[in-house]
Design an enzyme around this catalytic site. Structure first.
Site, PDB file in Angstrom:
ATOM      1  N   ARG A   1       1.275  -5.984  -4.954  1.00 28.11           N
ATOM      2  CA  ARG A   1       1.352  -6.856  -3.769  1.00 28.11           C
ATOM      3  C   ARG A   1       1.789  -8.284  -4.098  1.00 28.11           C
ATOM      4  O   ARG A   1       1.561  -9.190  -3.294  1.00 28.11           O
ATOM      5  CB  ARG A   1      -0.017  -6.905  -3.084  1.00 28.11           C
ATOM      6  CG  ARG A   1      -0.457  -5.617  -2.420  1.00 28.11           C
ATOM      7  CD  ARG A   1      -1.587  -5.862  -1.456  1.00 28.11           C
ATOM      8  NE  ARG A   1      -2.095  -4.634  -0.861  1.00 28.11           N
ATOM      9  CZ  ARG A   1      -1.550  -4.022   0.186  1.00 28.11           C
ATOM     10  NH1 ARG A   1      -0.474  -4.518   0.744  1.00 28.11           N
ATOM     11  NH2 ARG A   1      -2.072  -2.925   0.670  1.00 28.11           N
TER      12      ARG A   1
ATOM     13  N   GLU B   1      -9.640  -0.526  11.600  1.00 27.83           N
ATOM     14  CA  GLU B   1     -10.227  -1.376  10.550  1.00 27.83           C
ATOM     15  C   GLU B   1     -10.074  -2.875  10.846  1.00 27.83           C
ATOM     16  O   GLU B   1     -10.847  -3.687  10.367  1.00 27.83           O
ATOM     17  CB  GLU B   1      -9.679  -1.041   9.160  1.00 27.83           C
ATOM     18  CG  GLU B   1      -8.270  -1.507   8.889  1.00 27.83           C
ATOM     19  CD  GLU B   1      -7.851  -1.365   7.424  1.00 27.83           C
ATOM     20  OE1 GLU B   1      -8.636  -0.953   6.562  1.00 27.83           O
ATOM     21  OE2 GLU B   1      -6.669  -1.680   7.155  1.00 27.83           O
TER      22      GLU B   1
ATOM     23  N   TYR C   1      -7.608   5.673   2.148  1.00 28.97           N
ATOM     24  CA  TYR C   1      -6.962   6.122   0.918  1.00 28.97           C
ATOM     25  C   TYR C   1      -6.711   7.635   0.940  1.00 28.97           C
ATOM     26  O   TYR C   1      -5.814   8.127   0.264  1.00 28.97           O
ATOM     27  CB  TYR C   1      -7.814   5.699  -0.296  1.00 28.97           C
ATOM     28  CG  TYR C   1      -7.994   4.184  -0.317  1.00 28.97           C
ATOM     29  CD1 TYR C   1      -6.964   3.354  -0.748  1.00 28.97           C
ATOM     30  CD2 TYR C   1      -9.139   3.594   0.191  1.00 28.97           C
ATOM     31  CE1 TYR C   1      -7.086   1.976  -0.702  1.00 28.97           C
ATOM     32  CE2 TYR C   1      -9.276   2.214   0.244  1.00 28.97           C
ATOM     33  CZ  TYR C   1      -8.237   1.403  -0.201  1.00 28.97           C
ATOM     34  OH  TYR C   1      -8.354   0.052  -0.136  1.00 28.97           O
ATOM     35  N   GLU C   2      -7.505   8.366   1.745  1.00 36.05           N
ATOM     36  CA  GLU C   2      -7.358   9.831   1.829  1.00 36.05           C
ATOM     37  C   GLU C   2      -5.991  10.232   2.361  1.00 36.05           C
ATOM     38  O   GLU C   2      -5.542  11.360   2.135  1.00 36.05           O
ATOM     39  CB  GLU C   2      -8.417  10.412   2.787  1.00 36.05           C
ATOM     40  CG  GLU C   2      -9.849  10.314   2.340  1.00 36.05           C
ATOM     41  CD  GLU C   2     -10.483   8.942   2.560  1.00 36.05           C
ATOM     42  OE1 GLU C   2      -9.761   7.997   2.921  1.00 36.05           O
ATOM     43  OE2 GLU C   2     -11.698   8.838   2.353  1.00 36.05           O
TER      44      GLU C   2
ATOM     45  N   GLY D   1       0.819  -1.213   0.000  1.00 33.93           N
ATOM     46  CA  GLY D   1       0.000   0.000   0.000  1.00 33.93           C
ATOM     47  C   GLY D   1       0.849   1.257   0.000  1.00 33.93           C
ATOM     48  O   GLY D   1       1.948   1.277   0.552  1.00 33.93           O
TER      49      GLY D   1
ATOM     50  N   LYS E   1       8.340   0.607   5.253  1.00 36.26           N
ATOM     51  CA  LYS E   1       7.193   1.438   4.848  1.00 36.26           C
ATOM     52  C   LYS E   1       5.901   0.868   5.397  1.00 36.26           C
ATOM     53  O   LYS E   1       5.733  -0.348   5.412  1.00 36.26           O
ATOM     54  CB  LYS E   1       7.143   1.453   3.309  1.00 36.26           C
ATOM     55  CG  LYS E   1       5.883   1.996   2.730  1.00 36.26           C
ATOM     56  CD  LYS E   1       5.163   1.040   1.775  1.00 36.26           C
ATOM     57  CE  LYS E   1       4.446  -0.070   2.469  1.00 36.26           C
ATOM     58  NZ  LYS E   1       3.417  -0.758   1.690  1.00 36.26           N
ATOM     59  N   THR E   2       5.008   1.656   5.848  1.00 38.90           N
ATOM     60  CA  THR E   2       3.582   1.342   6.007  1.00 38.90           C
ATOM     61  C   THR E   2       2.921   2.363   6.907  1.00 38.90           C
ATOM     62  O   THR E   2       3.450   2.698   7.988  1.00 38.90           O
ATOM     63  CB  THR E   2       3.272  -0.076   6.543  1.00 38.90           C
ATOM     64  OG1 THR E   2       1.854  -0.189   6.638  1.00 38.90           O
ATOM     65  CG2 THR E   2       3.873  -0.416   7.890  1.00 38.90           C
TER      66      THR E   2
ATOM     67  N   ASP F   1       0.432   1.791   8.509  1.00 40.46           N
ATOM     68  CA  ASP F   1      -0.175   1.064   9.627  1.00 40.46           C
ATOM     69  C   ASP F   1       0.628   1.153  10.920  1.00 40.46           C
ATOM     70  O   ASP F   1       0.102   0.894  11.989  1.00 40.46           O
ATOM     71  CB  ASP F   1      -0.330  -0.429   9.270  1.00 40.46           C
ATOM     72  CG  ASP F   1      -1.194  -0.633   8.039  1.00 40.46           C
ATOM     73  OD1 ASP F   1      -1.868   0.326   7.632  1.00 40.46           O
ATOM     74  OD2 ASP F   1      -1.192  -1.748   7.490  1.00 40.46           O
TER      75      ASP F   1
HETATM   76  P1  FBP Z   1       0.633  -2.200   3.747  1.00 36.83           P
HETATM   77  O1  FBP Z   1       1.448  -0.981   4.032  1.00 36.83           O
HETATM   78  O2  FBP Z   1       0.884  -3.282   4.718  1.00 36.83           O
HETATM   79  O3  FBP Z   1       0.781  -2.621   2.351  1.00 36.83           O
HETATM   80  O4  FBP Z   1      -0.902  -1.827   3.987  1.00 36.83           O
HETATM   81  C1  FBP Z   1      -1.396  -0.544   3.959  1.00 36.83           C
HETATM   82  C2  FBP Z   1      -2.895  -0.554   3.827  1.00 36.83           C
HETATM   83  O5  FBP Z   1      -3.281   0.787   3.589  1.00 36.83           O
HETATM   84  C3  FBP Z   1      -3.697  -1.127   5.014  1.00 36.83           C
HETATM   85  O6  FBP Z   1      -3.913  -0.151   6.023  1.00 36.83           O
HETATM   86  C4  FBP Z   1      -4.964  -1.548   4.340  1.00 36.83           C
HETATM   87  O7  FBP Z   1      -5.645  -2.565   5.058  1.00 36.83           O
HETATM   88  C5  FBP Z   1      -4.489  -2.062   3.011  1.00 36.83           C
HETATM   89  O8  FBP Z   1      -3.302  -1.351   2.714  1.00 36.83           O
HETATM   90  C6  FBP Z   1      -5.494  -1.868   1.903  1.00 36.83           C
HETATM   91  O9  FBP Z   1      -5.050  -2.557   0.787  1.00 36.83           O
HETATM   92  P2  FBP Z   1      -5.321  -2.129  -0.728  1.00 36.83           P
HETATM   93  O10 FBP Z   1      -4.398  -0.996  -1.006  1.00 36.83           O
HETATM   94  O11 FBP Z   1      -4.923  -3.339  -1.487  1.00 36.83           O
HETATM   95  O12 FBP Z   1      -6.745  -1.726  -0.841  1.00 36.83           O
END
Ligand code: FBP
Length: 555
Positions: free
Chosen positions: A146, A312, A426-427, A82, A203-204, A206
């Site tokens: 991914r 989430e 996504y925002e 992500g 990176k993340t 989360d």
């Molecule tokens: P990673 O950084 O682990 O790839 O995840 C980030 C994330 O935004 C999570 O918070 C979310 O659950 C997931 O990606 C959503 O996945 P996608 O971008 O495939 O919709």
């Protein structure tokens, strides 16, 4: 119009701040080795699975005459998983270090994530390209994906592509799963005498790629500031109109770090923390009851409005749901083709009644159909349930409303309840990186090149002492295998980087727990406002409250 300045045009010229030792110039930096690293779980299986890259030494960099080789470097870079604010700056830091070391050095950007490497889908990154992305959000410079690198065929393809380009190293910028990819690839290359080093970058958004060596993953700072701004705005609206309860789900996958940081920033009436729900074994109806308590209390004081923050991943931590999801994961992985052939929900329920325990089947049966469908959606390539697509915020709003109707009928609730639901994810993932993320990421990229130049493979680039000023940040590298443990994925035990969840005895959660009753009953909303890129340092360079509280706890 073209000459009107935008934040984008002004950010291109922002010069990221780097730790004092990285300012010495690439020829004046030496690698210093520390002790040998073990693994997060001391699981002997990790040692066996990574015979070449297990137990390597910790590395830090310091000013001194260079210990690096001056051979020509052809480096490939991949953005994986992500989006997280700052990814472009990792590439910019890597590029600048690489060109400072030698004008002949080459940086290849593999497009669309790890599959770009195996498919040989790449562009040569030039200064002109890099300059168009400095200090910007998103991963659009080369895109992301991914794909999990795990088969012999993929490794052979990666080796062939690397050899075709004369590559000396690959940098994988990703989260826990992507850095697991990096470790597996490094081991394969080392074991098959493929002369290509592999380096990871943390990176993340989360925040769950965190351990004693990684104080924060990049992107967490910007994403939580962006969500906190939005939550603060919603709070102002709620406190103005005084007629809605807002249920806000926040990204973060399994970990509740994002929800916790945003709660510390904004003081919502309720913020659920998945890790606490699991530790206390709180059922779905009790989770809803904790929200109802705040609604009833506030209604009695004439306040029919409020804000609930929901991580989430919550659904996976509610005991009965956790059991259900684990059984679903195993059943869907074991009979994936049979399941894929089923079209209607009724057919799928028929399949599940033969596969799930009677306990889990009855939990599944009482869920709303939307949630049932969402639980059955494809797992991601790493075997994770796609929690971002499960509408937990709507489920909780509905359960709260149903319970309030019962209480009203019993004469125990006199208020009005109207809910609005939101999902912020996504925002915030592609926002302009805050100064912290811009600086941190640039330093991570620069350090990744130092690790390459000094001959390391299977390492993660690390920048430590992040809670101090940038001058004091410490650059180095840690074997990725040190961060790994064994976990059940897709019905099998696999070596993966250990996810860091919220620690209930940690200072950030403790601070939240001390204040949440007051926030639940009164209106203590806090509106932190938008990220500031220019202006007073205390505003523009402030890190997260999580980092500040963790620092306080160490004193
Ligand atoms: P990673 O950084 O682990 O790839 O995840 C980030 C994330 O935004 C999570 O918070 C979310 O659950 C997931 O990606 C959503 O996945 P996608 O971008 O495939 O919709």
């Amino acid at each position: 119009m073209d000459n009107i300045s935008t934040l984008q045009s002004i950010r291109y010229t922002y010069q990221p701040k780097v730790p004092a030792m990285l300012r010495a110039g690439i020829k004046n930096i030496k690698a210093v080795e520390g002790g040998a690293a073990g693994s997060a779980s001391s699981d002997e299986r990790i040692k066996k699975l990574f015979p070449k890259t297990y137990g390597m030494k910790e590395v830090s960099f310091a000013q001194g005459s260079s210990t690096a080789s001056d051979k020509k470097q052809v480096v490939g870079v991949i953005l994986s998983g992500g989006q997280a604010p700052g990814g472009h700056n990792v590439i910019a830091g890597l590029y600048d270090a690489l060109h400072e070391a030698g004008e002949d050095n080459v940086l290849l950007g593999f497009k669309g994530g790890p599959s770009g490497l195996t498919d040989d889908n790449y562009i040569t990154l030039t200064g002109d390209i890099i300059d168009q992305y400095r200090n910007t959000g998103g991963f659009d410079m080369i895109g992301s994906g991914r794909t999990k690198l795990e088969t012999e065929e993929q490794f052979k393809k990666a080796a062939a592509v690397a050899s075709k380009h004369g590559m000396t190293a690959i940098v994988i910028i990703g989260g826990d799963d992507s850095n697991t990819n990096a470790a597996v690839l490094a081991e394969y290359f080392a074991d098959h005498d493929v002369p290509v080093q592999v380096i990871g970058c943390p990176k993340t958004i989360d925040g769950d790629l965190k351990n004693e060596d990684i104080e924060a993953s990049f992107g967490f700072d910007t994403a939580t500031k962006t969500y906190s701004e939005l939550i603060g705005n919603i709070m102002r609206d709620a406190n103005s109109a005084k007629k809605y309860w807002h249920f806000i789900k926040l990204m973060g996958r399994s970990a509740s770090h994002i929800a916790l940081e945003c709660a510390l920033q904004t003081h919502p009436n309720v913020c659920l923390i998945s890790e606490e729900v699991e530790a206390k074994g709180i059922s779905l109806s009790s989770v809803a009851d904790s929200i109802v308590d705040s609604v009833v209390h506030r209604a009695a004081m004439g306040m029919n409005f409020g804000v609930v923050v929901v991580p989430e991943g919550l659904i996976e931590f509610i005991p009965e749901m956790k059991k259900l999801i684990a059984e679903l994961n195993d059943a869907l992985a074991a009979k994936s083709e049979e399941f894929a052939a089923l079209e209607t929900l009724e057919e799928k329920k028929g399949f599940l009644s033969a596969e799930l325990s009677s306990e889990s089947m009855s939990v599944f049966s009482i869920l709303p159909e939307d949630i049932q469908q969402q639980l059955l959606m494809d797992r991601d390539p790493h075997g994770n349930v796609q929690v971002s697509r499960i509408e937990t915020e709507k489920l909780l709003a509905t359960l709260t409303e149903n319970r309030l109707k019962e209480l009203k009928a019993e004469g125990k609730y006199i208020g009005k309840f109207s809910s609005m639901t939101h999902f912020f994810g996504y925002e915030g993932r592609a926002a302009f990186p805050s100064n912290f993320d811009a600086d941190y990421c640039y330093s991570l990229g620069y350090t990744a090149f130092l690790l390459i130049q000094n001959g390391y493979t299977g390492y993660m680039s690390t920048i430590r002492s992040l809670d101090g000023g940038v001058d004091e940040w410490e650059a180095g590298g840690m074997p990725i295998t040190k961060m790994m443990n064994m976990e059940r994925r897709g019905g099998q035990d696999k070596p993966v980087i250990k996810k860091a969840l919220v620690e209930l005895d940690g200072r950030p959660f403790q601070y939240f727990a001390q204040h949440r009753d007051e926030w639940a009953n009164d209106t203590c909303f806090r509106n932190p406002g938008a990220i500031q890129y220019y202006g007073p340092t205390e505003l523009c360079d402030a890190t997260t409250i999580t980092l500040a509280l963790e620092k306080e706890a160490r004193k």
